[in-house]
Design a protein around this motif. Structure first.
Motif, PDB file in Angstrom:
ATOM      1  N   CYS A 178     -11.835  -9.126  -5.981  1.00 42.67           N
ATOM      2  CA  CYS A 178     -12.680  -9.371  -4.801  1.00 42.67           C
ATOM      3  C   CYS A 178     -12.255 -10.648  -4.068  1.00 42.67           C
ATOM      4  O   CYS A 178     -12.371 -10.731  -2.840  1.00 42.67           O
ATOM      5  CB  CYS A 178     -14.149  -9.475  -5.215  1.00 42.67           C
ATOM      6  N   LYS A 179     -11.738 -11.626  -4.820  1.00 46.64           N
ATOM      7  CA  LYS A 179     -11.261 -12.871  -4.214  1.00 46.64           C
ATOM      8  C   LYS A 179      -9.850 -12.709  -3.645  1.00 46.64           C
ATOM      9  O   LYS A 179      -9.333 -13.607  -2.977  1.00 46.64           O
ATOM     10  CB  LYS A 179     -11.254 -13.995  -5.249  1.00 46.64           C
ATOM     11  N   GLY A 180      -9.211 -11.590  -3.944  1.00 42.31           N
ATOM     12  CA  GLY A 180      -7.841 -11.352  -3.464  1.00 42.31           C
ATOM     13  C   GLY A 180      -6.783 -11.907  -4.382  1.00 42.31           C
ATOM     14  O   GLY A 180      -5.593 -11.858  -4.068  1.00 42.31           O
ATOM     15  N   ILE A 181      -7.197 -12.430  -5.553  1.00 40.72           N
ATOM     16  CA  ILE A 181      -6.243 -13.076  -6.461  1.00 40.72           C
ATOM     17  C   ILE A 181      -5.718 -12.047  -7.455  1.00 40.72           C
ATOM     18  O   ILE A 181      -6.036 -12.041  -8.649  1.00 40.72           O
ATOM     19  CB  ILE A 181      -6.905 -14.268  -7.197  1.00 40.72           C
ATOM     20  N   VAL A 182      -4.919 -11.126  -6.945  1.00 36.75           N
ATOM     21  CA  VAL A 182      -4.276 -10.090  -7.748  1.00 36.75           C
ATOM     22  C   VAL A 182      -2.855  -9.914  -7.231  1.00 36.75           C
ATOM     23  O   VAL A 182      -2.545 -10.333  -6.122  1.00 36.75           O
ATOM     24  CB  VAL A 182      -5.036  -8.745  -7.650  1.00 36.75           C
ATOM     25  N   PRO A 183      -1.966  -9.324  -8.021  1.00 35.37           N
ATOM     26  CA  PRO A 183      -0.595  -9.095  -7.551  1.00 35.37           C
ATOM     27  C   PRO A 183      -0.572  -8.366  -6.205  1.00 35.37           C
ATOM     28  O   PRO A 183      -1.215  -7.328  -6.039  1.00 35.37           O
ATOM     29  CB  PRO A 183       0.002  -8.226  -8.670  1.00 35.37           C
ATOM     30  N   ALA A 184       0.142  -8.947  -5.232  1.00 38.93           N
ATOM     31  CA  ALA A 184       0.280  -8.413  -3.871  1.00 38.93           C
ATOM     32  C   ALA A 184      -0.995  -8.533  -3.055  1.00 38.93           C
ATOM     33  O   ALA A 184      -1.048  -8.094  -1.918  1.00 38.93           O
ATOM     34  CB  ALA A 184       0.750  -6.964  -3.873  1.00 38.93           C
ATOM     35  N   GLY A 185      -2.040  -9.127  -3.648  1.00 43.90           N
ATOM     36  CA  GLY A 185      -3.316  -9.242  -2.949  1.00 43.90           C
ATOM     37  C   GLY A 185      -3.308 -10.359  -1.921  1.00 43.90           C
ATOM     38  O   GLY A 185      -2.388 -11.169  -1.862  1.00 43.90           O
ATOM     39  N   PRO A 186      -4.354 -10.349  -1.100  1.00 44.27           N
ATOM     40  CA  PRO A 186      -5.557  -9.525  -1.182  1.00 44.27           C
ATOM     41  C   PRO A 186      -5.372  -8.105  -0.652  1.00 44.27           C
ATOM     42  O   PRO A 186      -4.680  -7.886   0.337  1.00 44.27           O
ATOM     43  CB  PRO A 186      -6.582 -10.297  -0.342  1.00 44.27           C
ATOM     44  N   TYR A 187      -6.020  -7.175  -1.338  1.00 46.05           N
ATOM     45  CA  TYR A 187      -5.945  -5.761  -0.989  1.00 46.05           C
ATOM     46  C   TYR A 187      -6.412  -5.502   0.439  1.00 46.05           C
ATOM     47  O   TYR A 187      -5.750  -4.778   1.206  1.00 46.05           O
ATOM     48  CB  TYR A 187      -6.787  -4.957  -1.987  1.00 46.05           C
ATOM     49  N   PHE A 188      -7.564  -6.043   0.806  1.00 54.00           N
ATOM     50  CA  PHE A 188      -8.166  -5.706   2.096  1.00 54.00           C
ATOM     51  C   PHE A 188      -7.288  -6.116   3.270  1.00 54.00           C
ATOM     52  O   PHE A 188      -7.163  -5.387   4.258  1.00 54.00           O
ATOM     53  CB  PHE A 188      -9.563  -6.341   2.209  1.00 54.00           C
ATOM     54  N   GLU A 189      -6.650  -7.271   3.184  1.00 50.71           N
ATOM     55  CA  GLU A 189      -5.757  -7.735   4.247  1.00 50.71           C
ATOM     56  C   GLU A 189      -4.474  -6.907   4.289  1.00 50.71           C
ATOM     57  O   GLU A 189      -3.915  -6.636   5.359  1.00 50.71           O
ATOM     58  CB  GLU A 189      -5.435  -9.216   4.060  1.00 50.71           C
ATOM     59  N   HIS A 190      -3.991  -6.500   3.104  1.00 47.59           N
ATOM     60  CA  HIS A 190      -2.779  -5.685   3.010  1.00 47.59           C
ATOM     61  C   HIS A 190      -2.980  -4.373   3.761  1.00 47.59           C
ATOM     62  O   HIS A 190      -2.148  -3.964   4.591  1.00 47.59           O
ATOM     63  CB  HIS A 190      -2.484  -5.414   1.528  1.00 47.59           C
ATOM     64  N   VAL A 191      -4.091  -3.702   3.493  1.00 47.30           N
ATOM     65  CA  VAL A 191      -4.387  -2.429   4.151  1.00 47.30           C
ATOM     66  C   VAL A 191      -4.563  -2.627   5.659  1.00 47.30           C
ATOM     67  O   VAL A 191      -4.057  -1.844   6.473  1.00 47.30           O
ATOM     68  CB  VAL A 191      -5.655  -1.793   3.545  1.00 47.30           C
ATOM     69  N   LEU A 192      -5.260  -3.689   6.024  1.00 42.62           N
ATOM     70  CA  LEU A 192      -5.566  -3.933   7.432  1.00 42.62           C
ATOM     71  C   LEU A 192      -4.302  -4.106   8.269  1.00 42.62           C
ATOM     72  O   LEU A 192      -4.238  -3.619   9.410  1.00 42.62           O
ATOM     73  CB  LEU A 192      -6.459  -5.165   7.571  1.00 42.62           C
ATOM     74  N   GLU A 193      -3.280  -4.791   7.736  1.00 43.38           N
ATOM     75  CA  GLU A 193      -2.052  -5.004   8.503  1.00 43.38           C
ATOM     76  C   GLU A 193      -1.432  -3.671   8.929  1.00 43.38           C
ATOM     77  O   GLU A 193      -1.006  -3.505  10.079  1.00 43.38           O
ATOM     78  CB  GLU A 193      -1.047  -5.820   7.686  1.00 43.38           C
ATOM     79  N   PHE A 194      -1.363  -2.728   8.011  1.00 42.99           N
ATOM     80  CA  PHE A 194      -0.745  -1.442   8.336  1.00 42.99           C
ATOM     81  C   PHE A 194      -1.684  -0.563   9.166  1.00 42.99           C
ATOM     82  O   PHE A 194      -1.231   0.206  10.019  1.00 42.99           O
ATOM     83  CB  PHE A 194      -0.318  -0.723   7.060  1.00 42.99           C
ATOM     84  N   TRP A 195      -2.973  -0.678   8.926  1.00 46.84           N
ATOM     85  CA  TRP A 195      -3.937   0.070   9.733  1.00 46.84           C
ATOM     86  C   TRP A 195      -3.816  -0.307  11.207  1.00 46.84           C
ATOM     87  O   TRP A 195      -3.840   0.541  12.089  1.00 46.84           O
ATOM     88  CB  TRP A 195      -5.349  -0.205   9.223  1.00 46.84           C
ATOM     89  N   GLU A 196      -3.689  -1.579  11.477  1.00 50.89           N
ATOM     90  CA  GLU A 196      -3.614  -2.049  12.859  1.00 50.89           C
ATOM     91  C   GLU A 196      -2.305  -1.652  13.531  1.00 50.89           C
ATOM     92  O   GLU A 196      -2.191  -1.728  14.757  1.00 50.89           O
ATOM     93  CB  GLU A 196      -3.818  -3.564  12.905  1.00 50.89           C
ATOM     94  N   ALA A 197      -1.319  -1.214  12.750  1.00 54.39           N
ATOM     95  CA  ALA A 197      -0.037  -0.762  13.315  1.00 54.39           C
ATOM     96  C   ALA A 197       0.030   0.758  13.428  1.00 54.39           C
ATOM     97  O   ALA A 197       1.034   1.300  13.891  1.00 54.39           O
ATOM     98  CB  ALA A 197       1.116  -1.256  12.437  1.00 54.39           C
ATOM     99  N   ARG A 198      -1.050   1.445  13.036  1.00 53.11           N
ATOM    100  CA  ARG A 198      -1.003   2.902  12.905  1.00 53.11           C
ATOM    101  C   ARG A 198      -0.768   3.636  14.221  1.00 53.11           C
ATOM    102  O   ARG A 198      -0.289   4.773  14.228  1.00 53.11           O
ATOM    103  CB  ARG A 198      -2.283   3.412  12.251  1.00 53.11           C
ATOM    104  N   ASP A 199      -1.125   3.030  15.346  1.00 52.65           N
ATOM    105  CA  ASP A 199      -0.971   3.705  16.632  1.00 52.65           C
ATOM    106  C   ASP A 199       0.421   3.529  17.229  1.00 52.65           C
ATOM    107  O   ASP A 199       0.722   4.081  18.286  1.00 52.65           O
ATOM    108  CB  ASP A 199      -2.024   3.192  17.627  1.00 52.65           C
ATOM    109  N   ARG A 200       1.244   2.746  16.558  1.00 50.38           N
ATOM    110  CA  ARG A 200       2.603   2.561  17.072  1.00 50.38           C
ATOM    111  C   ARG A 200       3.465   3.757  16.696  1.00 50.38           C
ATOM    112  O   ARG A 200       3.240   4.421  15.686  1.00 50.38           O
ATOM    113  CB  ARG A 200       3.230   1.286  16.482  1.00 50.38           C
ATOM    114  N   ASP A 201       4.477   4.016  17.511  1.00 51.51           N
ATOM    115  CA  ASP A 201       5.428   5.066  17.167  1.00 51.51           C
ATOM    116  C   ASP A 201       6.123   4.685  15.864  1.00 51.51           C
ATOM    117  O   ASP A 201       6.494   3.532  15.647  1.00 51.51           O
ATOM    118  CB  ASP A 201       6.481   5.221  18.270  1.00 51.51           C
ATOM    119  N   GLY A 202       6.288   5.664  15.004  1.00 51.54           N
ATOM    120  CA  GLY A 202       7.029   5.407  13.779  1.00 51.54           C
ATOM    121  C   GLY A 202       6.194   4.898  12.629  1.00 51.54           C
ATOM    122  O   GLY A 202       6.742   4.461  11.615  1.00 51.54           O
ATOM    123  N   VAL A 203       4.853   4.945  12.723  1.00 50.90           N
ATOM    124  CA  VAL A 203       3.990   4.510  11.621  1.00 50.90           C
ATOM    125  C   VAL A 203       2.985   5.611  11.304  1.00 50.90           C
ATOM    126  O   VAL A 203       2.261   6.077  12.188  1.00 50.90           O
ATOM    127  CB  VAL A 203       3.229   3.209  11.950  1.00 50.90           C
TER     128      VAL A 203
END
Length: 304
Positions: A178-203
């Protein structure tokens, strides 16, 4: 002095039970081993994406193995590409799709990108912000798979306890997640980066739950995204959880080069296993974090 973010990243990392396989440091807001951060810098400096490249991205334990298998199988059975790669009966999906940050640009790279036949398929657990900007402008394809945070956490917790023989209590592990202190974390920010790119061509943004619920429809979606005409039903059958787990290397005690036993890549492969491990209070905490972290983005737990 550096920017506030750079100063924050240089702070001593917290002690976390998750660091049993090596200490992490914070870089651009994410927790990675130092060698992965070095590799990410090498990727940004030296990786030149080709228009035909396919990058499979994910947070750990969100469907990485399955996405590798599906993409590999789609290409192999494609009437467009006529791929002649080996069969998954004899290979683990992690052997046919290399990690950018390990096998290609890690401390001891074992593969040369220039010698890989096109279309080249790579995998990464790095956030989008760690990859070269040219990934988004080169014409290459990016497929990101994610999974409900509760099932992601439970799967990651099981892997670490089984792989390293540790006894991280579920409450300790959950608090760190929940604090984001996990390998490759934080999970929520990781998902958000790709979600915000979803409308681009090629994603293409996928969820594990979508694939489980409607495998044929979503395999076709992946194939169409890659410009492939493929035998959807054959791909789905070839890459079913039962088939992948039952392949020769998964049934034995073989060990992947990463130190993970092949059978550990396949635990249950179900949706909703979190109900067997988490309390309603824990689930409420994840819901509150998701609402706070993803507010205004259009991303919420209803997509899972």
């Amino acid at each position: 002095m550096g920017t506030p973010q750079q100063q924050e990243d240089r702070l001593s990392p917290p002690e976390a039970k998750w660091w049993v396989d090596g200490q992490r440091i914070r870089h651009k807001g994410f927790w990675f081993k130092p060698e992965f951060i070095t590799a990410s810098e090498a990727i940004r400096a030296h990786y030149t994406p080709l228009p035909s490249d396919i990058i499979l991205a994910s947070f750990p334990k969100t469907g990485t193995t399955w996405l590798k298998a599906l993409t590999f199988s789609i290409l192999r059975h494609s009437s467009t590409i006529h791929d002649d790669r080996d069969h998954l009966d004899n290979l683990n999906p992690h052997e046919v799709v290399p990690f950018l940050e390990i096998e290609l640009f890690g401390e001891n790279p074992s593969k040369d990108t220039t010698k890989i036949s096109c279309p080249r398929v790579f995998n990464t657990h790095l956030p989008l912000s760690f990859l070269p900007d040219t990934v988004m402008t080169s014409g290459s394809k990016v497929i990101y798979i994610t999974r409900h945070p509760a099932d992601t956490f439970v799967s990651l917790w099981h892997l670490y306890n089984n792989k390293f023989g540790t006894e991280i209590s579920i409450q300790e592990a959950f608090d760190d997640f929940c604090k984001g202190i996990v390998p490759a974390g934080p999970y929520f920010e990781h998902v958000l980066e790709f979600w915000e790119a979803r409308d681009r061509d090629g994603v293409l943004f996928l969820t594990y739950e979508e694939l489980k619920g409607k495998p044929e429809e979503n395999v076709k979606r992946i194939a169409d995204f890659l410009g492939c005409k493929t035998m959807v039903e054959k791909v789905v059958k070839e890459c079913s959880f039962e088939n992948l787990r039952g392949a020769s290397k998964e049934t034995g005690e073989g060990v992947h080069w990463s130190g993970t036993k092949y059978k550990m890549f396949f635990r249950k492969g179900v949706v909703g296993d979190w109900k067997n491990h988490l309390t309603q209070e824990m689930m409420k905490e994840l819901e509150d974090i998701a609402e706070m972290k993803w507010r205004g983005s259009g991303l919420d737990l209803n997509i899972f």
